[in-house]
Design an enzyme around this catalytic site. Sequence first.
Site, short mmCIF file in Angstrom:
data_model
loop_
_atom_site.label_atom_id
_atom_site.label_comp_id
_atom_site.label_asym_id
_atom_site.label_seq_id
_atom_site.Cartn_x
_atom_site.Cartn_y
_atom_site.Cartn_z
N SER A 101 0.94 -1.19 -0.11
CA SER A 101 0.09 -0.05 -0.01
C SER A 101 1.03 1.21 -0.01
O SER A 101 1.58 1.10 0.86
CB SER A 101 -0.99 0.03 1.31
OG SER A 101 -1.45 1.42 1.49
N HIS A 158 -1.00 -1.24 -4.29
CA HIS A 158 -2.42 -0.85 -3.76
C HIS A 158 -2.49 0.57 -3.40
O HIS A 158 -1.42 1.18 -3.00
CB HIS A 158 -2.65 -1.55 -2.53
CG HIS A 158 -3.81 -1.58 -1.98
ND1 HIS A 158 -5.08 -2.17 -2.15
CD2 HIS A 158 -4.16 -0.82 -0.64
CE1 HIS A 158 -5.88 -1.78 -1.44
NE2 HIS A 158 -5.51 -0.88 -0.63
N ASP A 179 -4.61 3.81 -1.99
CA ASP A 179 -5.73 4.15 -1.05
C ASP A 179 -6.07 5.59 -1.40
O ASP A 179 -5.37 6.65 -1.17
CB ASP A 179 -5.26 3.97 0.48
CG ASP A 179 -5.06 2.60 0.64
OD1 ASP A 179 -6.00 1.73 0.50
OD2 ASP A 179 -3.89 2.23 1.02
N MET A 181 -8.66 8.52 -0.48
CA MET A 181 -9.57 9.06 0.64
C MET A 181 -10.20 10.40 0.26
O MET A 181 -9.49 11.37 0.11
CB MET A 181 -8.72 8.60 1.98
CG MET A 181 -8.19 7.34 2.27
SD MET A 181 -7.22 7.61 3.85
CE MET A 181 -6.54 5.98 3.57
N HIS A 190 -7.98 1.47 -4.26
CA HIS A 190 -9.13 1.21 -3.31
C HIS A 190 -9.74 2.58 -2.76
O HIS A 190 -9.07 3.47 -2.34
CB HIS A 190 -8.41 0.78 -1.99
CG HIS A 190 -8.97 0.46 -0.80
ND1 HIS A 190 -8.61 0.21 0.43
CD2 HIS A 190 -10.60 0.48 -0.24
CE1 HIS A 190 -9.46 0.12 1.29
NE2 HIS A 190 -10.57 0.23 0.76
N MET A 243 -11.99 4.93 -0.84
CA MET A 243 -12.68 5.21 0.11
C MET A 243 -13.16 6.61 0.08
O MET A 243 -12.80 7.46 0.60
CB MET A 243 -11.54 4.97 1.29
CG MET A 243 -11.31 3.61 1.63
SD MET A 243 -9.63 3.48 2.73
CE MET A 243 -8.63 3.74 1.36
N MET A 265 -11.65 -5.51 4.91
CA MET A 265 -10.92 -4.52 5.79
C MET A 265 -10.74 -5.23 7.08
O MET A 265 -11.62 -5.62 7.92
CB MET A 265 -11.80 -3.33 6.02
CG MET A 265 -11.81 -2.32 4.66
SD MET A 265 -10.09 -1.94 3.99
CE MET A 265 -9.32 -1.25 5.40
N ASP A 291 -6.98 -6.31 3.84
CA ASP A 291 -6.23 -5.08 3.75
C ASP A 291 -6.33 -4.54 5.29
O ASP A 291 -7.41 -4.22 5.82
CB ASP A 291 -6.90 -4.15 2.93
CG ASP A 291 -6.34 -2.65 2.84
OD1 ASP A 291 -5.28 -2.55 3.43
OD2 ASP A 291 -6.84 -2.06 2.20
C1 DX5 Z 1 -6.36 1.70 5.49
C2 DX5 Z 1 -5.85 1.54 4.08
C3 DX5 Z 1 -4.67 0.37 3.93
C4 DX5 Z 1 -3.46 0.74 4.45
C5 DX5 Z 1 -2.77 -0.30 4.93
O1 DX5 Z 1 -7.60 2.52 5.24
O2 DX5 Z 1 -6.96 1.03 3.21
O3 DX5 Z 1 -4.65 -0.14 2.51
O4 DX5 Z 1 -2.76 1.58 4.04
O5 DX5 Z 1 -1.73 -0.24 5.75
P1 DX5 Z 1 -1.03 -1.15 6.77
O6 DX5 Z 1 -0.52 -2.25 6.28
O7 DX5 Z 1 0.03 -0.31 7.41
O8 DX5 Z 1 -2.18 -1.31 7.80
ZN ZN Z 2 -6.39 0.07 1.32
#
Ligand code: DX5
Ligand code: ZN
Length: 216
Positions: A7, A32, A34, A36, A65, A67, A136, A174
């Site tokens: 990620s 990956h 993320d 947000m 991903h 969010m 998650m 994840d």
């Molecule tokens: C959290 C993200 C994850 C996060 C994982 O909202 O969706 O992908 O970056 O990071 P670690 O592996 O450090 O929990």
């Molecule tokens: Zn993620």
Amino acid sequence: MVRIAPSMLSCDFSRMGEEAKRMETAGADYLHLDVMDGMFVPNISFGIPVIAALRPTTDLPFDVHLMVVEPERYIERFIDAGADWVTVHVEACADVPVALDTIRLRGKRAGLSLNPHTPLERILPYLNKCDYILVMTVEPGYGGQALIPSVLDKIKELREVIRERGLSLEIEVDGGVNLQNAATVIEAGADILVAGSAVFNADDAKATIDALRHHA
Ligand code: DX5
Ligand code: ZN
């Protein structure tokens, strides 16, 4: 064989292109990403222009991903930016089937995600529209949190439903995955492990990716 998706939320944001290449060299299977929006989750990360800028820096498939509230509004634009896999949250969509169909109609892999406290039943009506489920194991929003162990049962249940229905659906896990718990997560039924802090904070990313993959 279990696959590893580092990620980029835990990378050095001042050198994202180099970090993407570093993960490719270290043997990552996917990247990956993320996204947000500060609404679905309290945090804001990065979005479409950053992903478009990263696209030429690596050959790794982009596992995006979202969010984001009502991700339907942005799916096409993330695909234009280079997303190969697009994950939407069941809690965030105005219309889950439309979101998943939009991804697949563009020839991309469609993923549905659920938060740690969202019951598995919420996603069951949509399994035949998905290529994978992103389970998650932390509350979404931040990297570096501890995996919530009770979610392991949900992964096992999902694995069982997939078997019963004869689906070829993959399970991606994840949040808080590390060298200590990877074996348990894989045993519960994970096909793909997302790992942010475990990979990016490691002295040797390649050794860590190899160890995560071979932990089963
Ligand atoms: C959290 C993200 C994850 C996060 C994982 O909202 O969706 O992908 O970056 O990071 P670690 O592996 O450090 O929990
Ligand atoms: Zn993620």
